[in-house]
Scaffold this motif. Structure first.
Motif, PDB file in Angstrom:
ATOM      1  N   ILE A   1      14.014   2.995  15.856  1.00 30.86           N
ATOM      2  CA  ILE A   1      14.601   4.056  16.670  1.00 30.86           C
ATOM      3  C   ILE A   1      13.912   4.135  18.026  1.00 30.86           C
ATOM      4  O   ILE A   1      14.560   4.264  19.079  1.00 30.86           O
ATOM      5  CB  ILE A   1      14.508   5.410  15.931  1.00 30.86           C
ATOM      6  N   VAL A   2      12.579   4.043  18.023  1.00 29.74           N
ATOM      7  CA  VAL A   2      11.832   4.110  19.274  1.00 29.74           C
ATOM      8  C   VAL A   2      12.207   2.959  20.201  1.00 29.74           C
ATOM      9  O   VAL A   2      12.409   3.140  21.408  1.00 29.74           O
ATOM     10  CB  VAL A   2      10.317   4.113  18.985  1.00 29.74           C
ATOM     11  N   VAL A   3      12.318   1.766  19.630  1.00 31.20           N
ATOM     12  CA  VAL A   3      12.673   0.605  20.448  1.00 31.20           C
ATOM     13  C   VAL A   3      14.075   0.752  21.020  1.00 31.20           C
ATOM     14  O   VAL A   3      14.315   0.471  22.204  1.00 31.20           O
ATOM     15  CB  VAL A   3      12.544  -0.687  19.606  1.00 31.20           C
ATOM     16  N   ILE A   4      15.020   1.199  20.198  1.00 36.06           N
ATOM     17  CA  ILE A   4      16.399   1.351  20.674  1.00 36.06           C
ATOM     18  C   ILE A   4      16.483   2.389  21.790  1.00 36.06           C
ATOM     19  O   ILE A   4      17.218   2.219  22.779  1.00 36.06           O
ATOM     20  CB  ILE A   4      17.321   1.735  19.505  1.00 36.06           C
TER      21      ILE A   4
ATOM     22  N   THR B   1       0.811  -1.222   0.000  1.00 39.62           N
ATOM     23  CA  THR B   1       0.000   0.000   0.000  1.00 39.62           C
ATOM     24  C   THR B   1       0.845   1.273   0.000  1.00 39.62           C
ATOM     25  O   THR B   1       0.396   2.314  -0.467  1.00 39.62           O
ATOM     26  CB  THR B   1      -0.916   0.010   1.237  1.00 39.62           C
ATOM     27  N   TRP B   2       2.064   1.175   0.544  1.00 41.11           N
ATOM     28  CA  TRP B   2       2.945   2.352   0.627  1.00 41.11           C
ATOM     29  C   TRP B   2       4.371   1.915   0.305  1.00 41.11           C
ATOM     30  O   TRP B   2       5.230   1.861   1.175  1.00 41.11           O
ATOM     31  CB  TRP B   2       2.863   2.955   2.030  1.00 41.11           C
ATOM     32  N   PRO B   3       4.625   1.574  -0.963  1.00 38.98           N
ATOM     33  CA  PRO B   3       5.922   0.979  -1.319  1.00 38.98           C
ATOM     34  C   PRO B   3       7.117   1.872  -1.055  1.00 38.98           C
ATOM     35  O   PRO B   3       8.219   1.378  -0.816  1.00 38.98           O
ATOM     36  CB  PRO B   3       5.772   0.676  -2.819  1.00 38.98           C
ATOM     37  N   ASP B   4       6.922   3.195  -1.094  1.00 40.98           N
ATOM     38  CA  ASP B   4       8.057   4.102  -0.915  1.00 40.98           C
ATOM     39  C   ASP B   4       8.221   4.583   0.522  1.00 40.98           C
ATOM     40  O   ASP B   4       9.200   5.245   0.833  1.00 40.98           O
ATOM     41  CB  ASP B   4       7.900   5.335  -1.827  1.00 40.98           C
ATOM     42  N   GLY B   5       7.268   4.254   1.381  1.00 44.45           N
ATOM     43  CA  GLY B   5       7.330   4.826   2.723  1.00 44.45           C
ATOM     44  C   GLY B   5       7.306   3.833   3.863  1.00 44.45           C
ATOM     45  O   GLY B   5       7.539   4.230   5.015  1.00 44.45           O
ATOM     46  N   TRP B   6       7.081   2.557   3.566  1.00 44.35           N
ATOM     47  CA  TRP B   6       6.980   1.600   4.664  1.00 44.35           C
ATOM     48  C   TRP B   6       8.300   1.457   5.413  1.00 44.35           C
ATOM     49  O   TRP B   6       8.315   1.213   6.627  1.00 44.35           O
ATOM     50  CB  TRP B   6       6.513   0.235   4.151  1.00 44.35           C
ATOM     51  N   THR B   7       9.418   1.633   4.700  1.00 44.62           N
ATOM     52  CA  THR B   7      10.719   1.517   5.374  1.00 44.62           C
ATOM     53  C   THR B   7      10.919   2.617   6.417  1.00 44.62           C
ATOM     54  O   THR B   7      11.623   2.412   7.409  1.00 44.62           O
ATOM     55  CB  THR B   7      11.860   1.579   4.347  1.00 44.62           C
ATOM     56  N   TYR B   8      10.271   3.785   6.192  1.00 45.91           N
ATOM     57  CA  TYR B   8      10.392   4.857   7.182  1.00 45.91           C
ATOM     58  C   TYR B   8       9.669   4.477   8.471  1.00 45.91           C
ATOM     59  O   TYR B   8      10.132   4.804   9.576  1.00 45.91           O
ATOM     60  CB  TYR B   8       9.814   6.157   6.619  1.00 45.91           C
ATOM     61  N   ILE B   9       8.542   3.785   8.333  1.00 47.79           N
ATOM     62  CA  ILE B   9       7.811   3.348   9.521  1.00 47.79           C
ATOM     63  C   ILE B   9       8.634   2.322  10.291  1.00 47.79           C
ATOM     64  O   ILE B   9       8.746   2.381  11.525  1.00 47.79           O
ATOM     65  CB  ILE B   9       6.442   2.763   9.120  1.00 47.79           C
TER      66      ILE B   9
END
Length: 366
Positions: free
Chosen positions: A322-325, A308-316
């Motif tokens: 980052i949040v987990v780290i 659904t968001w091929p160009d943006g899923w990697t940002y999520i």
């Protein structure tokens, strides 16, 4: 942190096995069952990373190399099985009269292919690990070197179009050791083999964690010089974990091929290796189930958000990483322990009342 009893972890593996081997085939469609099989392949590689990185402290950022060794060994066998006695179709397109490359010929044999999937990563990881660990290469230098190997291998495969298919990879497999892959029953069988192998990897790692080797591996991670002082060679301990992680990645790569139906350099390069690391960190690198569940969660995100968001899923995925780290350095698997510790924390005692001045007390009573 309180240690779980060994039987609890083994019981968890049993529940996980029932979910994968009995519940999932009964409730999931063929499409999602195939996706779950793909996640299991990544989870096998992640379990190995948890062994090497979570317990051994080795940030292995080049597991795509060993994933590729198993994947291309399986893909070459399945391609030759599809071609029969002839030459694979992609080679004919470039040169109809070209013979089959010599290094392809042994992969017509089922036994040779299975041995290559197991022995090739062991030999490569053994040579590489021995060279690095004996020279005491570790930390960022080790991570950069392993990732550079993944980039180099992906580039090499991309440039050898006639031998490996290049960027288009190897695909269009019709058989899996004699079984027709288009048959839903056979595809279900491939999934069950993959899920079973993941359970076996978890059992092996569970046993290693509670063994003498597991204790030495953690000691090497936390106090390498002290382990050397006690008469053990940390290089050999690291080497064993590194080879084990490579073997699990190779098996995952081998089963990835018949499930997905294609293997390309994009599945083995630096980006793929980083996603494996992200899944392990997301789930919890030092726990038993964390790496597998984290890798499966990242795989699900790639399949669901990528469509659904091929160009943006990697940002999520990157934001979650980052949040987990920052807030959960030990991954999501540490949440139950932190919740339990918070509940057991004693309530603060009330502060003692301030002493009353003797003159004020005398005035109050007069």
């Amino acid at each position: 942190m309180t240690k779980l009893k060994p039987w609890l972890s083994l019981a968890g593996i049993g529940v996980f096995a029932v979910l994968l081997l009995a519940v999932a085939p009964a409730v999931l469609t063929d499409h999602w069952l195939g996706n779950l099989g793909k996640y299991c392949c990544w989870a096998m590689a992640a379990v190995g990373i948890g062994l090497a990185w979570g317990r051994g402290g080795m940030l292995v950022m080049g597991q795509g190399v060993f994933f590729a060794l198993g994947a291309y060994a399986m893909a070459m066998h399945l391609t030759l099985e599809t071609a029969g006695d002839g030459v694979p179709g992609f080679m004919v397109l470039y040169d109809p009269l070209a013979p089959l490359p010599a290094f392809w010929e042994p992969f017509r044999s089922t036994v040779f292919t299975l041995l290559a999937i197991v022995l090739l990563p062991v030999v490569v990881a053994g040579i590489l690990g021995y060279a690095l660990f004996k020279r005491r290469v570790k930390g960022a230098y080790f991570a950069i070197l392993t990732q550079a190997l993944a980039v180099a291998l992906a580039t090499l495969i991309s440039s050898t179009i006639r031998e490996t298919g290049g960027d288009t990879g190897l695909s269009d497999f019709k058989y899996f050791f004699g079984f027709v892959l288009q048959d839903p029953a056979n595809r279900n069988m491939v999934y069950l083999i993959t899920a079973g192998l993941l359970v076996v990897c978890l059992v092996v790692v569970w046993q290693l964690y509670r063994s003498r080797f597991g204790e030495l591996l953690v000691a090497t991670r936390d106090a390498e010089e002290r382990v050397r002082f006690l008469g053990y060679d940390p290089a050999n301990i690291k080497l064993a974990a590194f080879v084990g992680a490579a073997l699990m990645a190779s098996i995952g790569g081998a089963m990835f091929v018949p499930i997905v139906g294609i293997i390309t350099p994009a599945e083995i390069g630096a980006a793929a290796s980083i996603l494996m690391i992200a899944g392990v960190a997301f789930g919890g690198r030092a726990s038993l189930f964390g790496p597998a569940l984290g890798a499966m969660a990242v795989g699900w995100g790639q399949s669901s958000l990528g469509s659904t968001w091929p160009d943006g899923w990697t940002y999520i995925i990157g934001l979650l990483f980052i949040v987990v780290i920052l807030f959960l350095p030990k991954g999501l698997s540490s949440l139950p322990a932190r919740f339990t510790a918070a509940r057991r924390r004693p309530a603060p005692e009330p502060a003692p009342a301030p002493a009353t001045d003797a003159r004020q007390l005398e005035e109050a009573t007069s």
